[in-house]
Scaffold this active site. Structure first.
Site, mmCIF file in Angstrom:
data_model
loop_
_atom_site.group_PDB
_atom_site.id
_atom_site.type_symbol
_atom_site.label_atom_id
_atom_site.label_comp_id
_atom_site.label_asym_id
_atom_site.label_seq_id
_atom_site.Cartn_x
_atom_site.Cartn_y
_atom_site.Cartn_z
ATOM 1 N N GLY A 57 0.830 -1.197 0.000
ATOM 2 C CA GLY A 57 0.000 0.000 0.000
ATOM 3 C C GLY A 57 0.863 1.244 0.000
ATOM 4 O O GLY A 57 1.121 1.837 1.054
ATOM 5 N N GLY A 90 0.425 4.261 -0.622
ATOM 6 C CA GLY A 90 -0.327 5.505 -0.600
ATOM 7 C C GLY A 90 0.338 6.488 0.342
ATOM 8 O O GLY A 90 1.509 6.320 0.725
ATOM 9 N N ALA A 91 -0.412 7.509 0.729
ATOM 10 C CA ALA A 91 0.166 8.597 1.502
ATOM 11 C C ALA A 91 0.757 8.132 2.832
ATOM 12 O O ALA A 91 1.914 8.432 3.159
ATOM 13 C CB ALA A 91 -0.895 9.672 1.741
ATOM 14 N N GLY A 146 1.455 4.976 3.848
ATOM 15 C CA GLY A 146 2.487 3.983 3.633
ATOM 16 C C GLY A 146 3.809 4.603 3.229
ATOM 17 O O GLY A 146 4.872 4.219 3.735
ATOM 18 N N ASN A 170 -6.989 2.853 9.228
ATOM 19 C CA ASN A 170 -7.941 3.503 10.115
ATOM 20 C C ASN A 170 -8.824 2.483 10.824
ATOM 21 O O ASN A 170 -8.943 1.333 10.396
ATOM 22 C CB ASN A 170 -8.821 4.472 9.324
ATOM 23 N N LYS A 195 -8.988 8.192 18.414
ATOM 24 C CA LYS A 195 -8.725 8.615 17.032
ATOM 25 C C LYS A 195 -9.965 8.416 16.156
ATOM 26 O O LYS A 195 -10.249 9.207 15.252
ATOM 27 C CB LYS A 195 -7.549 7.823 16.463
ATOM 28 N N ASN A 251 -12.007 10.387 13.020
ATOM 29 C CA ASN A 251 -12.205 9.755 11.713
ATOM 30 C C ASN A 251 -13.669 9.695 11.293
ATOM 31 O O ASN A 251 -13.980 9.837 10.106
ATOM 32 C CB ASN A 251 -11.633 8.334 11.722
ATOM 33 N N SER A 307 -8.463 11.607 3.611
ATOM 34 C CA SER A 307 -8.364 10.591 2.557
ATOM 35 C C SER A 307 -9.723 10.313 1.937
ATOM 36 O O SER A 307 -9.825 10.064 0.734
ATOM 37 C CB SER A 307 -7.767 9.306 3.126
ATOM 38 N N GLU A 334 -13.765 4.595 2.338
ATOM 39 C CA GLU A 334 -13.422 3.757 3.480
ATOM 40 C C GLU A 334 -14.364 4.023 4.658
ATOM 41 O O GLU A 334 -13.908 4.302 5.764
ATOM 42 C CB GLU A 334 -11.971 4.054 3.883
#
Length: 303
Positions: A14, A16-17, A19, A104, A183, A187, A253, A265
């Site tokens: 992954g 992505g940002a 990772g 997440n 957290k 989210n 995201s 997500e």
């Protein structure tokens, strides 16, 4: 702590940002990185912070056999893409492997366990605000005083030490469940509300949006308490304050995924609150409404 030169590479599942950001820290600490799969070949990764880019060479593989012998991995695909990378995860499913799950939600261990058992799973709570700007490239913004929280066990402490050596601000937590639910409060508000409005994180400063956010968080606190998280009303106030003071221009995201026409997500976030509430007979109407709205957004074909 700096790893020895003969330590196996880290597999990044992954790119992505999130990772890319975590992999860059391990690369800075001395680890080599193997990027797993993806639509486009990547021979280096680049992370820009405060306008300054840093790059590191990486190895890119397209077959799970290419990570044979790797004993550490970062799993940073979106939660709803976990099944799609199951072949990569199974390549790590052996004793002695450590799998850092940088996703997440509050169901990380349960999500990856069927694919990586008997590897050691290290769940985490990531606070970085990052945008992927191109394949292998990301723009990093630090938010608050902490970048990532890890469990207070041997594997978590070892990863925390490596990430610290690479410039990440880490903590190890005896009660990661409460940290994860804390957290989750941000989210289940910032992600859906930016995705539904199309605005960046500044939308959280609008009085009407703040009221909606507080309602969502209040329901989640009840569900989290029932699950064993030590949440209080003060967590809501702190979460709202945190969201209203993120760096200017911050995004989420989920907003970026909606603008790009990709799948959202939401199940790992709002869906997790609804599932926890159902297990304990708690009514969460605001979260159910948000879940229905997000589920009605269909990704574009092929996105």
């Amino acid at each position: 702590m700096k790893p020895s030169a003969n330590e196996p590479p880290v597999a990044l599942i992954g790119a992505g940002a999130i990772g890319l950001s975590l992999a860059s820290a391990l690369a800075r600490a001395g680890r080599s990185i193997t990027v797993c799969g993806g639509r486009e070949p990547v021979d280096r990764i680049e992370v820009t912070e405060d306008g300054t880019p840093e790059t590191w060479p990486v190895r890119h593989v397209t077959d799970p056999a290419g990570i044979a012998g790797h004993t550490t991995a970062i799993v940073a695909v979106k939660a709803h893409h976990t099944a799609a990378v199951s072949e990569w995860l199974r390549a790590l499913a052996r004793p002695g492997s450590t799998v850092l799950v940088a996703q997440n939600g509050v169901e990380q261990r349960e999500r990856v366990l069927p694919h990586v058992r008997p590897a050691h799973i290290v769940p985490s709570v990531v606070y970085l605000n990052v945008e992927r700007t191109a394949p292998g490239r990301a723009r990093l913004r630090r938010v608050g005083a902490l970048d990532i929280a890890l469990p207070d066990d041997a594997a978590g402490a070892a990863l925390a030490a490596e990430l610290e050596a690479g410039g990440m601000r880490t903590s190890t937590e005896a009660d990661l469940k409460t940290v994860a639910w804390t957290k989750l409060l941000t989210n289940i508000t910032a992600n859906p509300l930016t995705a539904l409005t199309g605005r960046r994180a500044d939308v959280m400063r609008d009085p009407g949006i703040e009221r909606v956010a507080r309602r969502l968080m209040t329901e989640a606190v009840l569900a989290g308490r029932a699950e064993g998280a030590a949440l209080t009303e003060a967590h809501i106030d702190r979460a709202v304050d945190w969201l209203q003071h993120v760096p200017e221009g911050s995004t989420t995201s989920m907003r970026e995924d909606r603008l790009a026409g990709r799948a959202l997500e939401y199940d790992a976030l709002t869906g997790a609150v609804v599932r926890a509430a159902e297990r304990h007979g708690i009514d969460v109407p605001a979260n159910r409404s948000i879940l229905a709205l997000l589920a009605a957004i269909e990704p574009e074909a092929g996105a």
